[in-house]
Design an enzyme around this catalytic site. Structure first.
Site, PDB file in Angstrom:
ATOM      1  CG  ASN A 107      -1.722   1.211   1.424  1.00 20.85           C
ATOM      2  OD1 ASN A 107      -1.798   2.047   0.534  1.00 20.85           O
ATOM      3  ND2 ASN A 107      -2.352   1.338   2.584  1.00 20.85           N
ATOM      4  CD1 TRP A 108       3.445   0.933  -2.756  1.00 16.88           C
ATOM      5  CD2 TRP A 108       3.372   1.934  -4.761  1.00 16.88           C
ATOM      6  NE1 TRP A 108       4.074   0.110  -3.657  1.00 16.88           N
ATOM      7  CE2 TRP A 108       4.040   0.699  -4.905  1.00 16.88           C
ATOM      8  CE3 TRP A 108       3.192   2.733  -5.899  1.00 16.88           C
ATOM      9  CZ2 TRP A 108       4.536   0.253  -6.134  1.00 16.88           C
ATOM     10  CZ3 TRP A 108       3.690   2.298  -7.116  1.00 16.88           C
ATOM     11  CH2 TRP A 108       4.359   1.069  -7.220  1.00 16.88           C
ATOM     12  CE  LYS A 109      -0.266   3.215   4.757  1.00 18.46           C
ATOM     13  NZ  LYS A 109      -0.177   3.299   6.213  1.00 18.46           N
ATOM     14  CG  HIS A 129      -5.868   1.755   5.169  1.00 17.82           C
ATOM     15  ND1 HIS A 129      -5.499   2.700   6.096  1.00 17.82           N
ATOM     16  CD2 HIS A 129      -4.799   0.934   5.019  1.00 17.82           C
ATOM     17  CE1 HIS A 129      -4.254   2.453   6.482  1.00 17.82           C
ATOM     18  NE2 HIS A 129      -3.810   1.392   5.853  1.00 17.82           N
ATOM     19  CD  GLU A 156      -3.018   5.446   6.823  1.00 14.51           C
ATOM     20  OE1 GLU A 156      -2.941   5.475   5.579  1.00 14.51           O
ATOM     21  OE2 GLU A 156      -2.094   4.995   7.540  1.00 14.51           O
ATOM     22  CD  GLU A 202      -3.538  -2.713   7.206  1.00 12.06           C
ATOM     23  OE1 GLU A 202      -2.402  -2.860   6.769  1.00 12.06           O
ATOM     24  OE2 GLU A 202      -4.243  -1.730   6.942  1.00 12.06           O
ATOM     25  N   GLY A 219       2.192   2.065  10.758  1.00 11.52           N
ATOM     26  CA  GLY A 219       3.151   3.155  10.630  1.00 11.52           C
ATOM     27  C   GLY A 219       3.834   3.522  11.938  1.00 11.52           C
ATOM     28  CB  SER A 232       4.979  -1.956  11.899  1.00 13.47           C
ATOM     29  OG  SER A 232       4.541  -0.627  12.148  1.00 13.47           O
ATOM     30  N   GLY A 288       2.760  -1.321   4.309  1.00 15.42           N
ATOM     31  CA  GLY A 288       2.805   0.115   4.015  1.00 15.42           C
ATOM     32  C   GLY A 288       4.228   0.580   3.787  1.00 15.42           C
ATOM     33  N   GLY A 289       4.848   1.118   4.841  1.00 10.27           N
ATOM     34  CA  GLY A 289       6.174   1.737   4.737  1.00 10.27           C
ATOM     35  C   GLY A 289       7.208   0.871   4.026  1.00 10.27           C
TER      36      GLY A 289
HETATM   37  P1  PGA Z   1       2.686   0.102   7.680  1.00 10.90           P
HETATM   38  O1  PGA Z   1       1.262   0.343   6.987  1.00 10.90           O
HETATM   39  O2  PGA Z   1       3.239  -1.179   7.120  1.00 10.90           O
HETATM   40  O3  PGA Z   1       3.495   1.296   7.311  1.00 10.90           O
HETATM   41  O4  PGA Z   1       2.420   0.007   9.156  1.00 10.90           O
HETATM   42  C1  PGA Z   1       0.394  -0.730   6.753  1.00 10.90           C
HETATM   43  C2  PGA Z   1      -0.876  -0.223   6.131  1.00 10.90           C
HETATM   44  O5  PGA Z   1      -1.317   0.873   6.492  1.00 10.90           O
HETATM   45  O6  PGA Z   1      -1.484  -0.904   5.284  1.00 10.90           O
END
Ligand code: PGA
Length: 261
Positions: free
Chosen positions: A15-17, A99, A101, A173, A179, A218, A239-240
């Site tokens: 997930n590149w956000k 998600h 967010e 998640e 994050g 994470s 994500g990251g």
């Molecule tokens: P993260 O994000 O790996 O940076 O914690 C995961 C996500 O939001 O899908």
């Protein structure tokens, strides 16, 4: 409970956000697609703006391109929205929904997630429904009930058949792990995945057993093997660590190596 993981595909989705301009997105997608993987279905979720370019860059290679959300309608007077058919039109094969967010910033309620997911599945997209609990819920100990309810509400009104069940994916998640560098332990992830597995099997019988359950929060090369160990963890939403081709593909390789045939 059907605990045969062979019935479920293993996914690792990046997930590149809100990251990567056009050239960076195309380059990252190209590198991911070049390395590929035999046992794991690999996906990348660029922004809506870079999605078409990424899809063109890796056309005919075995990486699925995901939107990060979609609207509640296929088309109409909905300024700023993008419908599932529009994602398909520019080369997406999947979409992330709900998600944390989006739930927090864009008020994407579970009812909206359910409506969007039905539309996305109807459009033929691999549809990842994300669920997770905030820290206070985890600390109070009500997390399994909270996340199970969130999942069932996010799939409310669904009737699955073989075709749609094969396109539905759930990602657990924990909000406190996204994050933050904190992850659930393998035991915590395993317990939650088992609770969600039971809920899916009860709700959808045989079709429920086909829905993969991904862990996210994470995930990194250093913790991927441990987090993949519990029997009901069927892959990852990253994500990251997905913003760098090497760390993302290391997670893919670690998962592929531990893959349960
Ligand atoms: P993260 O994000 O790996 O940076 O914690 C995961 C996500 O939001 O899908």
């Amino acid at each position: 409970m059907n605990d045969s993981p062979a019935r479920r595909p293993t996914w690792v989705i990046g997930n590149w956000k809100q990251h990567k301009l056009t050239a960076e997105a195309n380059a990252l997608a190209d590198e991911v697609a070049r390395r590929g993987s035999d046992h794991v279905r690999v996906g990348v979720a660029p922004t809506h703006l870079t999605l078409a370019g990424v899809a063109t860059t890796i056309a005919d290679r075995p990486v699925t391109v995901f939107g990060q959300t979609c609207g509640l309608h296929d088309t109409g007077a909905f300024t700023g929205d993008v419908g599932p058919q529009m994602l398909v039109d520019v080369g997406a094969g999947g979409v992330l929904l709900g998600h944390s967010e989006r739930r927090e910033m864009a008020h994407e309620t579970s009812a909206k997630v359910a409506a969007k997911a039905a539309l996305a599945l109807g459009a033929g997209l691999h549809t990842v429904v994300c669920v997770g609990e905030p820290l206070d819920v985890r600390e109070a100990g009500g997390h399994e009930k909270f996340v199970t309810s969130m999942l069932l509400e996010s799939l409310d009104g669904f009737e699955l058949n073989d075709a749609s069940a094969s396109r539905l994916v759930v990602a657990y998640e924990p909000v406190w792990a996204i994050g933050t560098g904190k992850t659930a332990t393998a035991t915590e992830a395993g317990a939650m995945h088992e609770a969600l597995r039971v809920a899916l099997d009860e709700r959808f019988s045989a079709c429920g057993a086909r829905i993969p359950l991904l862990y996210g929060g994470s995930v990194k090369p250093a913790n991927a093997a441990g987090l993949f160990a519990p029997p009901f963890v069927d892959g990852f939403l990253v994500g990251g660590a997905a913003l760098d081709a090497r760390s993302f593909m290391d997670i893919v390789s670690i998962t592929a190596k531990a893959h349960r045939p």
